[in-house]
Design a protein around this motif. Structure first.
Motif, PDB file in Angstrom:
ATOM      1  N   ASP A  93       3.210  11.859   4.096  1.00  0.00           N
ATOM      2  CA  ASP A  93       1.928  11.643   3.434  1.00  0.00           C
ATOM      3  C   ASP A  93       1.544  12.925   2.692  1.00  0.00           C
ATOM      4  OD1 ASP A  93      -0.809  11.542   2.798  1.00  0.00           O
ATOM      5  OD2 ASP A  93      -1.229  10.150   4.446  1.00  0.00           O
ATOM      6  N   PRO A  94       1.473  12.884   1.356  1.00  0.00           N
ATOM      7  CA  PRO A  94       1.202  14.126   0.615  1.00  0.00           C
ATOM      8  C   PRO A  94      -0.158  14.732   0.939  1.00  0.00           C
ATOM      9  CG  PRO A  94       1.193  12.220  -0.857  1.00  0.00           C
ATOM     10  CD  PRO A  94       1.721  11.745   0.454  1.00  0.00           C
ATOM     11  N   ASP A  95      -1.169  13.902   1.264  1.00  0.00           N
ATOM     12  CA  ASP A  95      -2.487  14.440   1.600  1.00  0.00           C
ATOM     13  C   ASP A  95      -2.430  15.239   2.901  1.00  0.00           C
ATOM     14  OD1 ASP A  95      -3.653  13.336  -0.656  1.00  0.00           O
ATOM     15  OD2 ASP A  95      -4.227  11.478   0.358  1.00  0.00           O
ATOM     16  N   ARG A 137       0.315  16.541   4.196  1.00  0.00           N
ATOM     17  CA  ARG A 137       1.187  17.689   3.927  1.00  0.00           C
ATOM     18  C   ARG A 137       0.404  18.813   3.242  1.00  0.00           C
ATOM     19  NH1 ARG A 137       5.224  15.013   1.119  1.00  0.00           N
ATOM     20  NH2 ARG A 137       4.471  15.636  -0.911  1.00  0.00           N
ATOM     21  N   ASP A 138      -0.401  18.448   2.257  1.00  0.00           N
ATOM     22  CA  ASP A 138      -1.170  19.458   1.529  1.00  0.00           C
ATOM     23  C   ASP A 138      -2.242  20.088   2.413  1.00  0.00           C
ATOM     24  OD1 ASP A 138       0.361  18.907  -0.675  1.00  0.00           O
ATOM     25  OD2 ASP A 138      -1.152  17.690  -1.687  1.00  0.00           O
ATOM     26  N   TYR A 139      -2.855  19.273   3.271  1.00  0.00           N
ATOM     27  CA  TYR A 139      -3.897  19.792   4.159  1.00  0.00           C
ATOM     28  C   TYR A 139      -3.314  20.828   5.123  1.00  0.00           C
ATOM     29  CZ  TYR A 139      -7.722  19.850   7.567  1.00  0.00           C
ATOM     30  OH  TYR A 139      -8.741  20.244   8.395  1.00  0.00           O
ATOM     31  N   LEU A 140      -2.198  20.484   5.738  1.00  0.00           N
ATOM     32  CA  LEU A 140      -1.571  21.415   6.671  1.00  0.00           C
ATOM     33  C   LEU A 140      -1.105  22.681   5.949  1.00  0.00           C
ATOM     34  CD1 LEU A 140       0.558  18.980   8.869  1.00  0.00           C
ATOM     35  CD2 LEU A 140      -1.627  20.055   9.455  1.00  0.00           C
ATOM     36  N   THR A 170       0.832  -1.211   0.000  1.00  0.00           N
ATOM     37  CA  THR A 170       0.000   0.000   0.000  1.00  0.00           C
ATOM     38  C   THR A 170       0.863   1.257   0.000  1.00  0.00           C
ATOM     39  OG1 THR A 170      -1.783  -1.138   1.169  1.00  0.00           O
ATOM     40  CG2 THR A 170      -1.755   1.282   1.275  1.00  0.00           C
ATOM     41  N   ALA A 171       1.905   1.265   0.838  1.00  0.00           N
ATOM     42  CA  ALA A 171       2.753   2.450   0.967  1.00  0.00           C
ATOM     43  C   ALA A 171       3.471   2.778  -0.333  1.00  0.00           C
ATOM     44  CB  ALA A 171       3.764   2.243   2.091  1.00  0.00           C
ATOM     45  N   HIS A 175      10.369  17.892   0.628  1.00  0.00           N
ATOM     46  CA  HIS A 175      10.481  16.448   0.862  1.00  0.00           C
ATOM     47  C   HIS A 175      10.709  15.679  -0.443  1.00  0.00           C
ATOM     48  CE1 HIS A 175       9.710  12.499   2.664  1.00  0.00           C
ATOM     49  NE2 HIS A 175       8.912  12.267   1.637  1.00  0.00           N
ATOM     50  N   ASP A 176       9.886  15.946  -1.445  1.00  0.00           N
ATOM     51  CA  ASP A 176       9.984  15.187  -2.693  1.00  0.00           C
ATOM     52  C   ASP A 176      11.324  15.428  -3.387  1.00  0.00           C
ATOM     53  OD1 ASP A 176       7.487  14.135  -2.282  1.00  0.00           O
ATOM     54  OD2 ASP A 176       6.451  15.566  -3.579  1.00  0.00           O
ATOM     55  N   GLU A 177      11.828  16.657  -3.311  1.00  0.00           N
ATOM     56  CA  GLU A 177      13.126  16.962  -3.930  1.00  0.00           C
ATOM     57  C   GLU A 177      14.240  16.180  -3.248  1.00  0.00           C
ATOM     58  OE1 GLU A 177      14.743  18.305  -7.010  1.00  0.00           O
ATOM     59  OE2 GLU A 177      13.078  19.641  -6.539  1.00  0.00           O
ATOM     60  N   ALA A 178      14.217  16.168  -1.912  1.00  0.00           N
ATOM     61  CA  ALA A 178      15.239  15.423  -1.165  1.00  0.00           C
ATOM     62  C   ALA A 178      15.115  13.923  -1.407  1.00  0.00           C
ATOM     63  CB  ALA A 178      15.132  15.741   0.321  1.00  0.00           C
ATOM     64  N   ASP A 179      13.892  13.440  -1.599  1.00  0.00           N
ATOM     65  CA  ASP A 179      13.690  12.023  -1.900  1.00  0.00           C
ATOM     66  C   ASP A 179      14.443  11.617  -3.165  1.00  0.00           C
ATOM     67  OD1 ASP A 179      12.358  10.564  -0.008  1.00  0.00           O
ATOM     68  OD2 ASP A 179      10.372  10.758  -0.917  1.00  0.00           O
ATOM     69  N   CYS A 180      14.468  12.492  -4.145  1.00  0.00           N
ATOM     70  CA  CYS A 180      15.174  12.191  -5.402  1.00  0.00           C
ATOM     71  C   CYS A 180      16.690  12.219  -5.211  1.00  0.00           C
ATOM     72  CB  CYS A 180      14.774  13.194  -6.481  1.00  0.00           C
ATOM     73  SG  CYS A 180      13.043  13.137  -6.969  1.00  0.00           S
ATOM     74  N   LEU A 181      17.172  13.188  -4.441  1.00  0.00           N
ATOM     75  CA  LEU A 181      18.615  13.410  -4.327  1.00  0.00           C
ATOM     76  C   LEU A 181      19.311  12.471  -3.353  1.00  0.00           C
ATOM     77  CD1 LEU A 181      18.545  17.328  -4.168  1.00  0.00           C
ATOM     78  CD2 LEU A 181      19.295  15.920  -6.102  1.00  0.00           C
ATOM     79  N   GLU A 182      18.600  11.990  -2.352  1.00  0.00           N
ATOM     80  CA  GLU A 182      19.234  11.252  -1.247  1.00  0.00           C
ATOM     81  C   GLU A 182      20.004  10.015  -1.684  1.00  0.00           C
ATOM     82  OE1 GLU A 182      15.501   8.420   0.087  1.00  0.00           O
ATOM     83  OE2 GLU A 182      15.776  10.332   1.077  1.00  0.00           O
TER      84      GLU A 182
END
Length: 223
Positions: free
Chosen positions: A166-168, A170-173, A32-33, A98-105
């Protein structure tokens, strides 16, 4: 260790699921994740088990080995230092970094990470308030912040840590302008798993599910 970014993402997912739900981690939760099929998960877990990065028992679940945990902590250190750099020096927002660092890490060397940590002044937390493993890959024992759910109605707090994977969420906050540095007044803690807060940024009540509020770390504002 020569691991593909996909394999590293599996290890990170197991690490976070262990932290959130305990051990062992169910293969269905990994599926699921990562939004992949169960047979795909099983195939990867077999491979990681052969490399002694996880202990996988079919129908019982999977746990990281010490070797797997060390691999993940290096990734986590890379990721959180990169987030810090991107926010402090390239003007990324906390909700986008977060997403940018996910790519670079996956692609930075240990030497680069060492130099980056020195350049940043050896930060202890990243822009989301998450702890950064030190150069020996030791994680501080506990967060310096208190969960939002521990405060009482009427308390005024400053947000220091936000859930962001969790993008949902993150977007809500982000949509309600709740992020690191936001001052909140706890308005109500209901019996139906909701915490209502009033951010100083909008002065409009925002309802937060308890499972989200529990992952928001804050400090009380002293008067």
């Amino acid at each position: 260790m020569d691991l593909s970014p996909i394999a590293e993402d599996y290890l990170k997912t197991i690490y976070h699921l262990e932290d959130e739900n305990g051990r062992p981690v169910r293969t269905g939760d990994i599926s699921t994740a990562l939004d992949v099929t169960s047979p795909t998960v099983t195939s990867m877990l077999d491979s990681l088990d052969e490399r002694e990065l996880v202990d996988y028992t079919p129908y019982k679940g999977v746990e990281l080995t010490d070797r797997g945990t060390e691999t993940v902590l290096q990734l986590v250190r890379n990721h959180r230092l990169l987030e810090t750099f991107l926010m402090e020096h390239l003007d990324y927002s906390w909700s986008a970094v977060h997403d940018e660092a996910d790519c670079l890490e996956h692609y930075v060397s240990d030497e680069f990470t060492r130099r980056l940590a020195t350049f940043l002044g050896e930060p202890v937390t990243d822009p989301h308030g998450d702890l950064i493993p030190d150069s020996d890959l030791k994680m501080p024992e506990k967060s310096p912040y208190t969960a939002l759910t521990e405060y009482e109605p009427g308390d005024t707090v400053t947000v220091e840590q936000v859930p962001h994977r969790d993008p949902d969420v993150r977007d809500y906050l982000s949509r309600h302008r709740i992020g690191p540095g936001t001052q909140l007044v706890v308005d109500e803690v209901s019996s139906i798993d909701l915490v209502t807060v009033v951010p100083s940024t909008t002065e409009t009540s925002v309802a937060l599910p308890t499972h989200v509020a529990r992952r928001i770390g804050a400090r009380v504002v002293t008067k």
